[in-house]
Design a protein around this motif. Structure first.
Motif, PDB file in Angstrom:
ATOM      1  N   ASP A   1      -5.988  -0.665  -4.626  1.00 27.67           N
ATOM      2  CA  ASP A   1      -5.478  -1.282  -3.404  1.00 27.67           C
ATOM      3  C   ASP A   1      -6.427  -2.384  -2.947  1.00 27.67           C
ATOM      4  O   ASP A   1      -7.464  -2.109  -2.367  1.00 27.67           O
ATOM      5  CB  ASP A   1      -5.315  -0.223  -2.318  1.00 27.67           C
ATOM      6  CG  ASP A   1      -4.522  -0.754  -1.138  1.00 27.67           C
ATOM      7  OD1 ASP A   1      -4.138  -1.933  -1.179  1.00 27.67           O
ATOM      8  OD2 ASP A   1      -4.287   0.012  -0.197  1.00 27.67           O
ATOM      9  N   GLU A   2      -6.063  -3.612  -3.192  1.00 27.90           N
ATOM     10  CA  GLU A   2      -6.886  -4.766  -2.846  1.00 27.90           C
ATOM     11  C   GLU A   2      -8.361  -4.498  -3.117  1.00 27.90           C
ATOM     12  O   GLU A   2      -9.183  -4.577  -2.198  1.00 27.90           O
ATOM     13  CB  GLU A   2      -6.686  -5.155  -1.373  1.00 27.90           C
ATOM     14  CG  GLU A   2      -5.217  -5.186  -1.004  1.00 27.90           C
ATOM     15  CD  GLU A   2      -4.843  -6.275  -0.017  1.00 27.90           C
ATOM     16  OE1 GLU A   2      -5.692  -7.131   0.288  1.00 27.90           O
ATOM     17  OE2 GLU A   2      -3.695  -6.293   0.420  1.00 27.90           O
TER      18      GLU A   2
ATOM     19  N   THR B   1       0.834  -1.202   0.000  1.00 26.95           N
ATOM     20  CA  THR B   1       0.000   0.000   0.000  1.00 26.95           C
ATOM     21  C   THR B   1       0.868   1.251   0.000  1.00 26.95           C
ATOM     22  O   THR B   1       0.596   2.206  -0.726  1.00 26.95           O
ATOM     23  CB  THR B   1      -0.929  -0.014   1.226  1.00 26.95           C
ATOM     24  OG1 THR B   1      -1.771  -1.154   1.135  1.00 26.95           O
ATOM     25  CG2 THR B   1      -1.780   1.240   1.286  1.00 26.95           C
TER      26      THR B   1
ATOM     27  N   GLN C   1      -9.123   0.573  -0.810  1.00 29.23           N
ATOM     28  CA  GLN C   1      -9.483  -0.754  -0.331  1.00 29.23           C
ATOM     29  C   GLN C   1     -10.942  -0.823   0.128  1.00 29.23           C
ATOM     30  O   GLN C   1     -11.661  -1.730  -0.211  1.00 29.23           O
ATOM     31  CB  GLN C   1      -8.543  -1.128   0.813  1.00 29.23           C
ATOM     32  CG  GLN C   1      -8.557  -2.585   1.153  1.00 29.23           C
ATOM     33  CD  GLN C   1      -7.322  -2.996   1.944  1.00 29.23           C
ATOM     34  OE1 GLN C   1      -6.470  -2.185   2.274  1.00 29.23           O
ATOM     35  NE2 GLN C   1      -7.227  -4.264   2.240  1.00 29.23           N
TER      36      GLN C   1
HETATM   37 MG   LIG Z   1      -2.339  -2.698   2.272  1.00 33.13          MG
END
Ligand SMILES: [Mg+2]
Ligand SMILES: Nc1ncnc2c1ncn2[C@@H]1O[C@H](COP(=O)(O)OP(=O)(O)O)[C@@H](O)[C@H]1O
Lengths: 320, 364
Positions: free
Chosen positions: B158-159, B43, B82
């Protein structure tokens, strides 16, 4: 629908909770209602025993509503001779009310001015506290500030003794600085007292707003200030509303400093109301009228912001 | 559309180093995966590319321009968070229009652009809904819409599937990959799921403990791991490491291990010391008369294949073999390894030894 649910309170629980809330509301409302009623009584009805509390009824407990209290609150009057009264018929309804005591209205009282002072100082200091508090809280929450913890503690420490404990130094200081009995002086003073509460309250609210929202705004092409203004502020509305209410209530009701520091120019309503003295004893209806009017702004302000408070609470519940 | 070059980038938070001297290149139009276990600095790396975090040192080039110290608004890079980070006080349409409004685009242009994007994502019918009540998948689509609407030079994600149900993830992964293929925009995608990385990525960077361990195509990373960490992190079951002590000269193409000679890809560097003999489970075969003996300790049936766990002189080995081949627990068998696929590791440093197999892939 199942007959049993973990999340939904049962009817009995609801009924019980409702009764409690209503009971509590009634108990807290009684003094307010009493004050509001007294404002519409004549001086003799106001101190009658047994007390009178039914508007307009002829019964034992009834009284005839009158605006006498309000007229007395807003005017100054003088007693006149019968010849003078006969020669000058009443000019309006208010004048007519005071004629029954052989008086005439000679001008407005100081109440309007004092009330306006309260509005200026109360809302002015609330605005300033919340404005500065929001900026400071945002900075403490989001940026690496050297000695941030110490600064926060220092800010809080200003509330570790009753503000009135520093009354004498402030009195002397204000006299030196020419801030005694000025609006600016009172606004600064109340802001100084409220700011620590504002910073701490708002910081905890802003800490609860995920930084991703601002970061998304930064990514979307906004500046840091735009992100703060357009994304963080709306999220912090709940916190700002409740902080503003707390600040206003303090500044609005503050009595000790107002007595000490204000006289002719910037005197607020709280020290003024007790000075309303009637003919032959305290003029309770006028005092009650003053208190009723005095209570209205905070009430209206709270009701206006109530929507934000409730919204904030439900929002938080959904988001977590 | 853009090429991104990360050069010696480092990030420290006080005394803590979150990313250590990393370098890799993301080519124009690539779907690029940043893969690694939780806390390894993925990240942070992504945030440095987007400008949400400034590197302590090093350079980041976007289309040849050094941007590492610029604010995010000057980079023209979109970021999908995320947890999506949709603006909660705005409805779907406002959320998607928001990046366009900052550019001062006219109302009509914003409207038609939002309509176009929402059609691509299939969210036309929820445009006027508040974002609060949306399902995970719809939130994901709105977040994507907000990212693609302004046609940025690159996307950071991010994910993005991390917050979705397992069931829905696969579907959304396909949707994402299809969207990328359609738009051809450079995309950097963070994940800790090696399967997701292998399935979706054109290229993968594997990070561990703030360090880039390897970067390359999924095949390169799978077949030619640069470190024991990569070999272990990628693949399920992961690569077998047979432990032994040995000595190698440059140009050797066979080596003795626990008394048996094995063919290996020709070595390109000499080595002596504690080594690991790395072999993927599918390159292990059971044969009755092979010299390297092993005892079957467990079998796991997977339909057409089975995973057989064997105990050898070099430690446990897993083999992926056909389910039809008999393997009974307690039985002793011989093991053979596909010689072209072997990677030898220095067990001390975890680094792969250079050989004919991996010489083109290893750097530094
Ligand atoms: Mg992360
Ligand atoms: N703002 C920060 N301050 C201090 N440490 C941080 C900060 N952001 C991340 N870290 C630390 O850096 C490391 C890498 O974090 P991160 O990049 O989020 O990892 P990943 O995304 O790979 O899980 C973690 O140990 C994390 O605790």
């Amino acid at each position: 629908m199942s007959s049993f649910s973990v999340t939904e309170p049962s009817n009995r629980t609801k009924w019980f909770a409702g009764t409690l809330v209503i009971l509590y509301a009634v108990i807290t409302m009684i003094p307010l209602v009493w004050i509001a009623l007294t404002g519409f009584k004549s001086p003799s009805d106001a101190i009658a025993y047994p007390p009178k509390y039914v508007i307009g009824s002829d019964s034992e407990a009834g009284f005839k509503p009158t605006l006498e209290g309000y007229v007395n609150l807003f005017t100054t009057r003088t007693r006149q001779t019968q010849e003078f009264l006969d020669a000058n018929p009443p000019e309006n309804w208010a004048d007519e009310i005071v004629r029954q005591y052989d008086m005439v209205i000679v001008g407005p009282s100081k109440f309007g001015e004092r009330f306006l002072n309260s509005v200026i100082i109360g809302f002015g200091s609330t605005f300033l506290s919340v404005f500065l508090g929001t900026l400071a809280a945002y900075a403490f929450s989001r940026f690496k500030i050297p000695l941030a913890d110490d600064l926060l503690f220092f800010i809080l420490s200003t509330r570790m003794m009753p503000p009135i404990a520093v009354a004498i130094p402030i009195f002397l200081m204000y006299r030196q600085l020419g801030l005694s009995d000025t609006h600016l002086g009172m606004i600064l003073l109340y802001t100084g007292v409220n700011i620590s509460l504002a910073v701490w309250l708002l910081k905890s609210f802003i800490d609860g707003i995920p930084t991703e929202y601002e970061e998304a705004a930064l990514i979307d092409g906004y500046t840091r200030f735009q992100a703060f203004y357009k994304v963080v502020l709306p999220q912090a509305a709940t916190g700002i509303a409740s902080t503003a209410i707390f600040c206003l209530i303090f500044a609005w009701n503050e009595y000790a400093f107002a007595v000490l520091l204000t006289t002719a120019n910037a005197q607020t309503a709280p020290p003024f109301i007790p000075t309303i003295i009637g003919v032959g004893g305290l003029d309770w209806p006028a005092i009650a009228a003053g208190v009723t009017i005095f209570l209205l702004p905070v009430m209206i302000f709270t009701i206006l912001l109530r929507k934000h408070l409730l919204r904030g609470i439900t929002f938080g519940a959904v988001r977590k | 559309m853009a090429q991104i070059v990360i050069k010696n980038v480092k990030k420290q938070f006080g005394d803590f180093t979150a990313v250590r001297q990393s370098s890799f290149t993301i080519e124009d139009g690539e779907f690029f995966m940043l893969l690694g276990p939780s806390g390894c600095g993925k990240t942070t790396t992504l945030r440095m590319i987007a400008g949400l975090e400034l590197p302590t040192s090093g350079e980041i080039y976007l289309d040849g321009e050094e941007i590492s110290q610029r604010p995010p608004s000057e980079r023209d890079i979109a970021f999908v968070f995320q947890m999506f980070a949709l603006y909660p006080h705005m409805n779907v349409r406002k959320n998607i229009s928001y990046p366009l409004v900052s550019q001062g685009m006219s109302r009509d242009a914003v409207r038609s652009k939002v309509a176009e994007v929402s059609k691509i994502l299939g969210i036309e019918d929820i445009l006027d809904r508040p974002v609060g009540g949306l399902s995970g998948g719809d939130r994901q689509r709105v977040a994507l819409g907000r990212a693609i609407v302004r046609e940025p030079k690159a996307f950071m994600m991010d994910e993005p599937l991390g917050a979705l149900d397992a069931e829905f993830r696969e579907h959304m992964a396909e949707e994402l990959r299809a969207l990328h293929d359609r738009m051809g925009a450079t995309t950097v995608y963070v994940t800790h799921d090696q399967l997701e990385a292998m399935q979706m990525g054109d290229k993968i960077v594997v990070m561990n403990n703030a360090v880039v361990e390897q970067f390359g195509t999924p095949q390169e990373i799978y077949d030619k791991p640069a470190t024991m960490f990569v070999a272990d992190f990628i693949g399920s079951p992961s690569m077998n490491f047979l432990k032994f002590h040995g000595k190698l000269g440059t140009g050797a193409s066979a080596l003795p291990m626990h008394g048996v000679d094995f063919d290996v890809p020709q070595t390109r560097e000499p080595f002596e010391g504690d080594m690991a003999f790395g072999v993927r489970p599918e390159h292990v075969s059971l044969s009755g008369d092979a010299k390297f003996r092993a005892e079957v300790v467990a079998t796991e049936y997977l339909g057409t294949t089975q995973i057989v766990t064997l105990n050898t002189a070099g430690g446990d080995v897993k083999a992926r073999i056909s389910s039809e081949q008999p393997a009974r627990t307690g039985e002793t068998v011989g093991l053979e390894f596909n010689p072209e696929t072997i990677t030898l590791f220095d067990r001390q440093s975890g680094r792969a030894l250079k050989s004919e197999l991996n010489e083109g892939v290893l750097h530094g």
